[in-house]
Design a protein around this motif. Structure first.
Motif, PDB file in Angstrom:
ATOM      1  N   UNK A  26       0.835  -1.204   0.000  1.00 51.99           N
ATOM      2  CA  UNK A  26       0.000   0.000   0.000  1.00 51.99           C
ATOM      3  C   UNK A  26       0.869   1.252   0.000  1.00 51.99           C
ATOM      4  N   UNK A  27       0.336   2.299  -0.623  1.00 48.43           N
ATOM      5  CA  UNK A  27       1.057   3.564  -0.679  1.00 48.43           C
ATOM      6  C   UNK A  27       1.269   4.117   0.730  1.00 48.43           C
ATOM      7  N   UNK A  28       0.272   3.968   1.594  1.00 46.70           N
ATOM      8  CA  UNK A  28       0.399   4.504   2.949  1.00 46.70           C
ATOM      9  C   UNK A  28       1.511   3.788   3.727  1.00 46.70           C
ATOM     10  N   UNK A  29       1.626   2.474   3.528  1.00 48.11           N
ATOM     11  CA  UNK A  29       2.688   1.713   4.200  1.00 48.11           C
ATOM     12  C   UNK A  29       4.056   2.145   3.677  1.00 48.11           C
ATOM     13  N   UNK A  30       4.186   2.281   2.357  1.00 46.18           N
ATOM     14  CA  UNK A  30       5.440   2.735   1.761  1.00 46.18           C
ATOM     15  C   UNK A  30       5.809   4.118   2.278  1.00 46.18           C
ATOM     16  N   UNK A  31       4.847   5.000   2.334  1.00 45.88           N
ATOM     17  CA  UNK A  31       5.090   6.354   2.822  1.00 45.88           C
ATOM     18  C   UNK A  31       5.606   6.324   4.262  1.00 45.88           C
ATOM     19  N   UNK A  32       4.994   5.502   5.089  1.00 44.99           N
ATOM     20  CA  UNK A  32       5.420   5.405   6.486  1.00 44.99           C
ATOM     21  C   UNK A  32       6.829   4.817   6.605  1.00 44.99           C
ATOM     22  N   UNK A  33       7.167   3.871   5.735  1.00 51.44           N
ATOM     23  CA  UNK A  33       8.529   3.325   5.733  1.00 51.44           C
ATOM     24  C   UNK A  33       9.514   4.430   5.357  1.00 51.44           C
ATOM     25  N   UNK A  34       9.210   5.154   4.270  1.00 52.00           N
ATOM     26  CA  UNK A  34      10.108   6.213   3.815  1.00 52.00           C
ATOM     27  C   UNK A  34      10.265   7.315   4.861  1.00 52.00           C
ATOM     28  N   UNK A  35       9.211   7.613   5.587  1.00 49.34           N
ATOM     29  CA  UNK A  35       9.260   8.675   6.591  1.00 49.34           C
ATOM     30  C   UNK A  35       9.871   8.213   7.912  1.00 49.34           C
ATOM     31  N   UNK A  36      10.180   6.918   8.027  1.00 46.52           N
ATOM     32  CA  UNK A  36      10.834   6.405   9.213  1.00 46.52           C
ATOM     33  C   UNK A  36       9.904   6.007  10.346  1.00 46.52           C
ATOM     34  N   UNK A  37       8.606   5.903  10.053  1.00 43.14           N
ATOM     35  CA  UNK A  37       7.649   5.494  11.088  1.00 43.14           C
ATOM     36  C   UNK A  37       7.783   4.003  11.414  1.00 43.14           C
ATOM     37  N   UNK A  38       8.234   3.225  10.435  1.00 44.13           N
ATOM     38  CA  UNK A  38       8.494   1.806  10.659  1.00 44.13           C
ATOM     39  C   UNK A  38       9.996   1.610  10.594  1.00 44.13           C
ATOM     40  N   UNK A  39      10.606   1.430  11.740  1.00 46.53           N
ATOM     41  CA  UNK A  39      12.065   1.297  11.803  1.00 46.53           C
ATOM     42  C   UNK A  39      12.548  -0.058  11.308  1.00 46.53           C
ATOM     43  N   UNK A  40      11.705  -1.080  11.457  1.00 41.70           N
ATOM     44  CA  UNK A  40      12.099  -2.431  11.053  1.00 41.70           C
ATOM     45  C   UNK A  40      10.986  -3.111  10.264  1.00 41.70           C
ATOM     46  N   UNK A  41      10.780  -2.666   9.020  1.00 39.07           N
ATOM     47  CA  UNK A  41       9.788  -3.356   8.192  1.00 39.07           C
ATOM     48  C   UNK A  41      10.227  -4.799   7.965  1.00 39.07           C
ATOM     49  N   UNK A  42       9.297  -5.648   7.682  1.00 37.55           N
ATOM     50  CA  UNK A  42       9.597  -7.057   7.443  1.00 37.55           C
ATOM     51  C   UNK A  42      10.577  -7.182   6.286  1.00 37.55           C
TER      52      UNK A  42
END
Length: 64
Positions: A26-42
């Protein structure tokens, strides 16, 4: 890591929406990864993104 993804995405002239669609996330998940909200994506998600961007996973992880 999120900054690296954004850098490689921009180098390929892709929007977040385009990368998300091509990688099947999802675009929202990608955005959160890029913004650093998810420090350890799978790692599987990161591998899919790396494959879509045609870069080695270790480059996304900053190991190279």
């Amino acid at each position: 890591m999120g900054r690296k993804i954004a850098e490689f995405r921009r180098a390929k002239n892709l929007t977040q929406k385009e990368l998300a669609e091509k990688s099947g996330i999802s675009k929202s998940y990608l955005k959160k990864i890029e913004e650093g909200h998810y420090k350890r994506p799978h790692v599987k998600t990161l591998a899919i993104i790396a494959d879509t961007l045609e870069v080695e996973l270790k480059k996304l992880l900053g190991e190279e």
